[in-house]
Design an enzyme around this catalytic site. Structure first.
Site, PDB file in Angstrom:
ATOM      1  N   LYS A 192      -2.288   5.337 -15.496  1.00  0.00           N
ATOM      2  CA  LYS A 192      -0.787   5.568 -15.317  1.00  0.00           C
ATOM      3  C   LYS A 192       0.069   5.712 -16.454  1.00  0.00           C
ATOM      4  CE  LYS A 192       2.944   3.055 -13.052  1.00  0.00           C
ATOM      5  NZ  LYS A 192       3.631   1.886 -12.215  1.00  0.00           N
ATOM      6  N   ASP A 219       9.839   2.604 -16.759  1.00  0.00           N
ATOM      7  CA  ASP A 219       9.715   2.568 -15.249  1.00  0.00           C
ATOM      8  C   ASP A 219      11.234   1.764 -14.735  1.00  0.00           C
ATOM      9  OD1 ASP A 219       9.567   2.272 -12.560  1.00  0.00           O
ATOM     10  OD2 ASP A 219       8.013   0.938 -12.523  1.00  0.00           O
ATOM     11  N   LYS A 232      15.386  -1.336 -10.528  1.00  0.00           N
ATOM     12  CA  LYS A 232      14.969  -2.870 -10.905  1.00  0.00           C
ATOM     13  C   LYS A 232      16.113  -3.449 -11.447  1.00  0.00           C
ATOM     14  CE  LYS A 232      10.030  -1.864 -12.533  1.00  0.00           C
ATOM     15  NZ  LYS A 232       9.539  -2.306 -11.460  1.00  0.00           N
ATOM     16  N   ASP A 280       4.906   0.438 -19.089  1.00  0.00           N
ATOM     17  CA  ASP A 280       4.252   1.134 -17.850  1.00  0.00           C
ATOM     18  C   ASP A 280       3.285   2.213 -18.122  1.00  0.00           C
ATOM     19  OD1 ASP A 280       4.066   0.342 -15.057  1.00  0.00           O
ATOM     20  OD2 ASP A 280       5.773   1.803 -14.545  1.00  0.00           O
ATOM     21  N   ASP A 296      10.553   2.724  -6.749  1.00  0.00           N
ATOM     22  CA  ASP A 296       9.960   2.067  -7.672  1.00  0.00           C
ATOM     23  C   ASP A 296       8.407   1.725  -7.485  1.00  0.00           C
ATOM     24  OD1 ASP A 296       9.806   0.306  -9.945  1.00  0.00           O
ATOM     25  OD2 ASP A 296      10.469  -1.748  -8.720  1.00  0.00           O
ATOM     26  N   GLU A 314       6.303   4.098  -7.854  1.00  0.00           N
ATOM     27  CA  GLU A 314       5.814   5.375  -8.414  1.00  0.00           C
ATOM     28  C   GLU A 314       4.809   5.679  -8.876  1.00  0.00           C
ATOM     29  OE1 GLU A 314       7.434   2.961 -10.140  1.00  0.00           O
ATOM     30  OE2 GLU A 314       5.745   3.061 -11.821  1.00  0.00           O
ATOM     31  N   ARG A 367       1.836   4.883  -7.776  1.00  0.00           N
ATOM     32  CA  ARG A 367       0.841   5.331  -6.824  1.00  0.00           C
ATOM     33  C   ARG A 367       1.170   7.043  -6.647  1.00  0.00           C
ATOM     34  NH1 ARG A 367       2.526   0.895  -2.712  1.00  0.00           N
ATOM     35  NH2 ARG A 367       2.618  -0.125  -4.720  1.00  0.00           N
TER      36      ARG A 367
HETATM   37  N1  BES Z   1       5.209  -0.844 -12.904  1.00  0.00           N
HETATM   38  C1  BES Z   1       5.739  -1.786 -11.785  1.00  0.00           C
HETATM   39  C2  BES Z   1       4.600  -2.724 -11.620  1.00  0.00           C
HETATM   40  C3  BES Z   1       4.617  -3.826 -12.703  1.00  0.00           C
HETATM   41  C4  BES Z   1       5.513  -4.934 -12.237  1.00  0.00           C
HETATM   42  C5  BES Z   1       3.856  -3.719 -13.996  1.00  0.00           C
HETATM   43  C6  BES Z   1       5.732  -5.994 -13.542  1.00  0.00           C
HETATM   44  C7  BES Z   1       4.222  -4.733 -14.704  1.00  0.00           C
HETATM   45  C8  BES Z   1       4.596  -5.710 -14.599  1.00  0.00           C
HETATM   46  C9  BES Z   1       5.425  -0.786 -10.430  1.00  0.00           C
HETATM   47  O1  BES Z   1       5.823   0.707 -10.591  1.00  0.00           O
HETATM   48  C10 BES Z   1       6.553  -1.458  -9.429  1.00  0.00           C
HETATM   49  O2  BES Z   1       7.605  -1.415  -9.772  1.00  0.00           O
HETATM   50  N2  BES Z   1       6.113  -1.916  -8.620  1.00  0.00           N
HETATM   51  C11 BES Z   1       6.669  -2.255  -7.329  1.00  0.00           C
HETATM   52  C12 BES Z   1       6.031  -1.778  -5.973  1.00  0.00           C
HETATM   53  C13 BES Z   1       6.937  -2.121  -4.696  1.00  0.00           C
HETATM   54  C14 BES Z   1       8.198  -1.552  -4.848  1.00  0.00           C
HETATM   55  C15 BES Z   1       5.985  -1.725  -3.503  1.00  0.00           C
HETATM   56  C16 BES Z   1       6.596  -3.829  -7.221  1.00  0.00           C
HETATM   57  O3  BES Z   1       5.530  -4.367  -7.997  1.00  0.00           O
HETATM   58  O4  BES Z   1       7.557  -4.591  -7.075  1.00  0.00           O
HETATM   59 ZN    ZN Z   2       5.632   1.524 -12.663  1.00  0.00          ZN
HETATM   60 ZN    ZN Z   3       8.049   0.828 -10.430  1.00  0.00          ZN
END
Ligand code: BES
Ligand code: ZN
Ligand code: ZN
Length: 501
Positions: free
Chosen positions: A268, A273, A280, A291, A350, A352, A354
Site C-alpha cells: 500500500k 492519508d 480524519k 501510510d 478513508d 482507501e 483496499r
Molecule cells: N491508513 C488507515 C489505517 C491506519 C490507522 C493505519 C491507524 C495506521 C494507523 C486506513 O486507510 C484507514 O483510515 N482505515 C479506516 C477504515 C475504516 C474507514 C473502515 C480505519 O481504520 O478507521
Molecule cells: Zn490509509
Molecule cells: Zn484511510
C-alpha cells in the site's frame, strides 16, 4: 559503521568489550565461556562484588559496565543480559545487541567488540547468531535527524564493531554480510517512512523504484502514470487520486530469480492519508505519512534482493497516491470501476487502502499471473484494536502459505498473528448499487478489510494479506526501533523469499 569478523576478543583494543550473558549464568562457573572466565579471574573480587551489588543476573535489559584499567585490551567491559530460554528464538540476541548498541550510543563509544557465547553459536548456528548481532547493533544506531540542527547523537557514534563467534567462520562472515544488507534495507525503509509526506510523494517513490533497477537487468522498474492507468482501467486507484494535485504512480518492480515460480508482493503506497472527504481528525492524521509503509517494505526488499538472490521470481507492485480532500475528490457514494471490471461503491473515502489495492491485485492477477500474491498494508485501525500496536494481522486463503509466513516471522522476531477470513462476513460488504462497497459495519474491521481485498484475488492463487497498521510505526523509542517508521515486514518477507521455491 563497519562490522567485521574477528578472533581473540580479549586482545582487541577497543573502547568496549561486550559479553552477552544468559540469565542465571553463574559468574563463578564460566568454563564454557573463556572470555568471561578470563575477565572474572582478572578483575577478581571487586568485580564480583559489583555484579552482586547491582544484582546483575543476565536478565534482558540489564547492563553491567566495568572499567578495565588496562587489564585487558579493551577499555571497558560490558556485560549485557541475554534473555535466552528453552523456547527462545535468535531474536533475543538481536535485542541484547541492540541494548548494547544503545549503551554505546549513549556513552559515545566508537569501537566495540561483541562476543557471541559458544552455546548460543552452537544452538542457532554461527551464521544466524552473527546476523542477529549485526542487525541488533546496526538497527539500534538508526536515527532520523537530518532536519535537526542540534543532533542528539554525537558524530562520535559507533564506527566499528568486531564480532567474534566460535564455529564455522565463513558462515559467520555470511551472517554478518547478510545482516548488514538487511539492516541497511530496514534503515532505508525507515527513512522513507520518516521523511515528511510532502517529500515522499508518489513521484518520489517511483523515482526510488527506478534507482533500484540494476544494470545487469536482474531488477527492472516500470512506472505507470495517470494516462497508462486510465488505459488499463484502473478506476479504483484513479478515484482515490482525484482529491490530490499530486499525480498517482503505479510502480512495478521485477526481480528475475533462477526458479520458475513467481511471488507478487503488493505494498500500500498512500503517501499521505487525510481520509479524503471522510476527513480524519487532527490527531488521527498526525502520523499518516506512515501510510506508505507497505510500499517502503517492497522498495526495501528490492534493494535487498540482489544480495539475497532468492530462487523465486519476485514482482513488487505499488499503487502510490495521496488521499486528499481536494475539490475533485471522490465523494462518498461514488462508484469506481476496478481494473478487473468490478464496481466499488466508495462509501467512506478513508477506507482507501483496499480500493487502491483492488487495482494492484487485479493487475497482478491479469498481467503477472503469479503463483503467490502477498499484500502488505497499513490497512485498518481495527487491526490495532484487535492485536495492539506491536502485532501484525495475517490473513490467507492458503494454510501452507500462512504457515510459511508465520514461520518466517517467528525467525525474524516480527510479531504476526493469523486472523480468520470469515466468509459469512462477506455479505457485510454487499452494496445495493455496486458489486461491493468499501466499508462494512462497526465490528471485525480488520477481517472485512481483508475480505474486500480477497474479492480481487483469483480463487486458485495462494494469497496472504498482512495488516501492518500497528507495527509499521513506533510511538515510543525501544533499542531496536526508535520512534518512527520501523521497517516492519522486511525481515520476514526476506526470510520467506529465501525459502520459497
Ligand atoms: N491508513 C488507515 C489505517 C491506519 C490507522 C493505519 C491507524 C495506521 C494507523 C486506513 O486507510 C484507514 O483510515 N482505515 C479506516 C477504515 C475504516 C474507514 C473502515 C480505519 O481504520 O478507521
Ligand atoms: Zn490509509
Ligand atoms: Zn484511510
Amino acid at each position: 559503521m563497519k562490522i567485521i569478523l574477528g578472533t581473540d576478543a580479549l586482545s582487541l583494543a577497543a573502547d568496549v568489550l561486550v559479553l552477552f550473558i544468559s540469565e542465571k549464568t553463574d559468574l563463578t562457573q564460566t568454563q564454557n565461556f573463556p572470555e568471561l572466565a578470563v575477565c572474572v579471574q582478572k578483575f577478581g573480587k571487586n568485580f564480583m562484588d559489583l555484579a552482586e551489588r547491582e544484582q546483575f543476573t543476565g536478565k534482558s535489559g540489564q547492563i553491567l559496565s566495568w572499567n578495565t584499567s588496562g587489564t585487558i585490551a579493551a577499555k571497558q567491559l560490558l556485560l549485557v543480559g541475554l534473555d535466552v530460554q528453552e523456547s527462545s528464538n535468535i531474536c533475543v540476541l538481536k535485542e541484547s545487541a541492540a541494548n548494547a548498541g544503545r549503551w554505546c550510543k549513549e556513552h559515545h563509544v566508537k569501537e566495540a567488540v561483541g562476543v557471541i557465547p559458544g552455546d548460543i553459536a552452537e544452538r542457532f548456528g554461527a551464521d544466524s547468531a552473527s546476523q542477529a548481532v549485526t542487525i541488533g547493533f546496526m538497527n539500534s544506531m538508526y536515527v532520523f535527524n537530518k532536519y535537526k540542527h542540534q543532533k542528539s547523537v554525537s558524530t562520535h557514534q559507533l564506527q566499528q564493531i568486531t564480532v567474534t563467534v566460535t564455529g564455522d567462520q565463513s558462515a559467520a562472515q555470511t551472517g554478518i554480510t547478510r545482516g548488514v544488507a538487511i539492516s541497511e534495507a530496514i534503515q532505508y525503509a525507515r527513512d522513507l517512512i520518516n521523511e515528511p509526506a510532502s517529500v515522499t510523494t508518489p513521484a518520489y517513490l517511483a523515482h526510488e523504484a527506478e534507482k533500484l533497477g540494476t544494470s545487469d537487468g536482474r531488477i527492472s522498474a516500470e512506472i505507470l502514470g495517470p494516462s497508462e492507468m486510465q488505459q488499463l482501467g484502473m478506476g479504483a486507484l484513479l478515484a482515490i487520486a482525484r482529491g490530490s494535485t499530486a499525480e498517482p504512480r503505479f510502480i512495478i518492480l521485477r526481480y528475475r530469480g533462477k526458479g520458475k515460480r513467481t511471488v507478487a508482493i503488493a505494498g500500500k503506497g498512500i503517501t499521505f492519508d487525510t481520509g479524503g472527504l471522510s476527513l480524519k481528525s487532527a490527531d488521527g492524521m498526525e502520523t499518516m505519512k506512515l501510510d506508505m509503509s507497505g510500499a517502503s517494505a517492497v522498495l526495501a526488499l528490492f534493494r535487498l534482493l540482489p544480495q539475497l538472490q532468492p530462487a523465486v521470481n519476485v514482482v513488487g507492485i505499488i499503487p502510490a497516491t495521496e488521499n486528499m480532500p481536494g475539490p475533485d475528490a471522490v465523494k462518498p457514494g461514488d462508484i469506481a470501476v476496478a481494473m478487473n471490471g468490478k464496481t466499488i461503491e466508495i462509501l467512506n473515502t478513508d477506507a482507501e487502502g483496499r480500493v487502491v489495492l483492488a487495482d494492484a491485485l487485479s493487475y497482478a492477477a491479469q498481467k503477472i499471473k503469479p503463483d503467490v500474491i502477498i499484500d502488505i498494508a497499513t490497512l485498518t485501525g481495527a487491526c490495532m484494536v484487535a492485536l495492539g500496536t506491536d502485532v501484525a494481522g495475517l490473513f490467507s486463503n492458503d494454510k501452507a502459505l500462512a504457515q510459511q509466513l508465520l514461520a518466517a516471522a517467528d525467525k525474524s522476531g516480527e510479531k504476526v498473528w493469523e486472523l480468520p477470513l470469515v466468509v459469512e462476513y462477506r455479505k457485510l460488504l454487499d452494496s445495493t448499487v455496486a458489486d461491493i462497497k468499501n466499508i462494512a459495519g462497526r465490528y471485525g474491521g480488520a477481517i472485512t478489510g481483508a475480505l474486500f481485498i480477497q474479492d480481487f484475488v483469483p480463487a486458485q492463487t495462494q494469497w496472504a494479506h498482512l495488516d501492518i497498521a500497528g507495527p509499521s510505526f513506533a510511538e515510543k523509542d525501544t533499542p531496536l526501533t526508535p520512534r518512527g517508521g520501523t521497517g516492519f515486514g522486511i525481515q520476514m518477507l526476506a526470510e520467506y523469499l529465501m525459502k520459497a521455491e
